[in-house]
Design a protein around this motif. Sequence first.
Motif, PDB file in Angstrom:
ATOM      1  N   UNK A 292       0.943  -1.196  -0.050  1.00  0.00           N
ATOM      2  CA  UNK A 292       0.060   0.355   0.292  1.00  0.00           C
ATOM      3  C   UNK A 292       0.943   0.996  -0.234  1.00  0.00           C
ATOM      4  N   UNK A 293       0.476   2.031  -1.084  1.00  0.00           N
ATOM      5  CA  UNK A 293       2.128   3.258  -1.236  1.00  0.00           C
ATOM      6  C   UNK A 293       0.757   4.286  -0.485  1.00  0.00           C
ATOM      7  N   UNK A 294       1.103   5.394   0.603  1.00  0.00           N
ATOM      8  CA  UNK A 294       0.818   6.551   0.807  1.00  0.00           C
ATOM      9  C   UNK A 294       1.352   7.899   0.228  1.00  0.00           C
ATOM     10  N   UNK A 295       0.341   8.121  -0.424  1.00  0.00           N
ATOM     11  CA  UNK A 295       1.037   9.347  -1.347  1.00  0.00           C
ATOM     12  C   UNK A 295       1.160  10.653  -0.067  1.00  0.00           C
ATOM     13  N   UNK A 296       1.512  11.898  -0.492  1.00  0.00           N
ATOM     14  CA  UNK A 296       1.708  12.712   0.270  1.00  0.00           C
ATOM     15  C   UNK A 296       1.908  13.517   1.475  1.00  0.00           C
ATOM     16  N   UNK A 297       3.193  12.072   1.837  1.00  0.00           N
ATOM     17  CA  UNK A 297       3.697  12.493   3.191  1.00  0.00           C
ATOM     18  C   UNK A 297       4.259  13.983   3.826  1.00  0.00           C
ATOM     19  N   UNK A 298       4.182  14.718   4.787  1.00  0.00           N
ATOM     20  CA  UNK A 298       4.574  15.872   5.392  1.00  0.00           C
ATOM     21  C   UNK A 298       4.032  16.717   4.122  1.00  0.00           C
ATOM     22  N   UNK A 299       3.323  16.688   4.098  1.00  0.00           N
ATOM     23  CA  UNK A 299       2.007  17.687   3.379  1.00  0.00           C
ATOM     24  C   UNK A 299       0.717  18.376   4.220  1.00  0.00           C
ATOM     25  N   UNK A 300       0.997  19.019   4.094  1.00  0.00           N
ATOM     26  CA  UNK A 300      -0.382  20.211   4.349  1.00  0.00           C
ATOM     27  C   UNK A 300      -0.460  21.357   3.725  1.00  0.00           C
ATOM     28  N   UNK A 301      -0.658  21.543   2.994  1.00  0.00           N
ATOM     29  CA  UNK A 301      -0.958  22.630   1.995  1.00  0.00           C
ATOM     30  C   UNK A 301      -1.764  22.767   1.069  1.00  0.00           C
ATOM     31  N   UNK A 302      -2.928  23.122   0.954  1.00  0.00           N
ATOM     32  CA  UNK A 302      -3.844  22.244   0.517  1.00  0.00           C
ATOM     33  C   UNK A 302      -4.861  23.650  -0.143  1.00  0.00           C
ATOM     34  N   UNK A 303      -4.270  24.467   0.009  1.00  0.00           N
ATOM     35  CA  UNK A 303      -4.423  25.830  -1.559  1.00  0.00           C
ATOM     36  C   UNK A 303      -4.651  25.038  -3.380  1.00  0.00           C
ATOM     37  N   UNK A 329      -2.709  -0.558  -3.812  1.00  0.00           N
ATOM     38  CA  UNK A 329      -3.968   0.249  -3.141  1.00  0.00           C
ATOM     39  C   UNK A 329      -3.201   1.878  -2.993  1.00  0.00           C
ATOM     40  N   UNK A 330      -3.595   2.413  -3.025  1.00  0.00           N
ATOM     41  CA  UNK A 330      -3.043   4.001  -3.243  1.00  0.00           C
ATOM     42  C   UNK A 330      -4.173   4.367  -1.684  1.00  0.00           C
ATOM     43  N   UNK A 331      -2.911   5.410  -0.726  1.00  0.00           N
ATOM     44  CA  UNK A 331      -3.393   5.506   0.332  1.00  0.00           C
ATOM     45  C   UNK A 331      -3.535   7.175  -0.081  1.00  0.00           C
ATOM     46  N   UNK A 332      -4.508   7.832   0.017  1.00  0.00           N
ATOM     47  CA  UNK A 332      -4.192   9.570  -0.714  1.00  0.00           C
ATOM     48  C   UNK A 332      -3.265  10.284   0.120  1.00  0.00           C
ATOM     49  N   UNK A 333      -3.898   9.720   1.339  1.00  0.00           N
ATOM     50  CA  UNK A 333      -3.159  10.979   2.600  1.00  0.00           C
ATOM     51  C   UNK A 333      -2.940  10.023   3.939  1.00  0.00           C
ATOM     52  N   UNK A 334      -2.696  10.269   4.302  1.00  0.00           N
ATOM     53  CA  UNK A 334      -2.172   9.803   5.802  1.00  0.00           C
ATOM     54  C   UNK A 334      -2.051  10.493   7.504  1.00  0.00           C
ATOM     55  N   UNK A 335      -4.408  10.831   7.471  1.00  0.00           N
ATOM     56  CA  UNK A 335      -4.360  11.438   8.485  1.00  0.00           C
ATOM     57  C   UNK A 335      -4.787  13.383   8.624  1.00  0.00           C
TER      58      UNK A 335
END
Length: 505
Positions: A292-303, A329-335
């Motif tokens: 399972x590949x989790x994308x966008x780790x250490x990401x927080x800018x939703x602009x 599968x794809x995990x869009x974003x962690x927490x």
Amino acid sequence: MRGINRNILRGTLVLSYIAVIIFILFGISSLYSYLNTGADRSGMLRTEIKKIDQYLPQLEWASLNNEGRVMDDQTLYAIQNDYLDAWYVKHVAFKTNSLTGIDDYYTETARKNIIEFVEQNNDKNISIVGTTLSHNPTLDFFSEDGKLAVITDKDVTEYKRIYQDDALVLENKEKSTYKIILLLEDGLWRIRHMIKEVSADDINKFESASKDFKSLKGINYYPQDSPWDMFGDKFDTSIIEKDFKIIKKSGLNSIRIFVPYEDFGKAHVKPEKLNKLKQVLDLAESQNLKVVVTLFDFFGDYSVLNWTLNQHHAATIVSSLKNHKALLGWDIKNEPNLDFKSRGKTNVIAWLDNMIDLVKSVDSIHPVTIGWSNTQSTSILKNKVDIVSFHYYEDLDKLDAAIKIMRTEIPNKPLVLQEFGISSYSGLWKPFGSSDDDQANYHKKVQEIIAANNLQFISWTLYDFNEIPTAVVGRLPWRKKAQEFYGFIDKNGENKPAFKYISNQ
């Protein structure tokens, strides 16, 4: 002399009259030619290039065995010409966000979707540069009156580049099957309906990938010496291979890994990072482990202004890995729900919604999920995700009730307990913490709950870590110290008592 002058004058008048008549006839002829030229369909797109030089995808008709009226070669050729013209004018419309030629090749009903799509893209400054490279049509039906035809176009190879604000957002190549109804109106075969079908092969592949989720027994993985920096300078395939053998031997069948957004180059994904990611999946495949590949780790800018950059990042990674046999599968974003307060709940959900669409547009085979930090958020976007994933670090006595609530609110989606665990640290910074035996009892109880509720699981985590990055839990020593001791294997490489319950086999 006077008679001569009269003859000259008379001759001049006659010649002038003839000249005027010739001029009028020339003008009428030119106007007639102009009007006829305007009716030539090769000029509809305001170009001097003939259609044969504009658009020539490979096309091969299946043998004619249609229902209804027998098809003659001339009519079939006319249908083929107008059908390809319809594709071409749609490509031009999506590229230029104009509707030139659309009226000629689509009926009023079919035009509505195209018009709405063009208007939407125009508002968002989006343009799509695309083409089809091959068509394989089959004539299914030709009406007795010769005015309606139904065709199925299989394995249409489409290539697209999507731009927003002149920046490339997505590049994609795919094969699709279309069902088309054409009507003969005013001498043109116009498209009445065009429906994109999901192929049976894609459905089978998706169902197969979903079944893997329904038997998922996994663990969140970082190498012991490089937690939260798996793809950095300490990247070592020999260490990862050894760990994957341990995971497989323990009775687990899957791992979950994380792709840090900035470290991978943000919009411009670094080739060397992507290569390391592929190596990890290769190693997982060699041990028959799914990922399972989790994308966008250490990401927080939703602009919204940065969505195109985020999409380019995700599209690059997803398109590169979507055919890998180890991918689960794809995990869009962690927490992402932890960002609701600081970034705005509406902003975060809108970003997630858009990113799900983007990932699915690139990879229609593998399931998509979101790693919610609690059970309360799992209903968000429940109709968009394929798998519902949640983390649980709360009182185990309340987990059964939480599962029942989720199953009531989300009855038709598999549930994955995607993170759970307890630290075995008890020391200076947390004198009343848990022991190794407490940790073992915790995992024994969790596995009993998992079995009773037929849950899929991914535990946290394989190793105790020597150092926790400040970016993960902050600088407070009691938080950092506790985070070091969540593993099933201690800092010396020895199995802890909890290892007995790493799987429910």
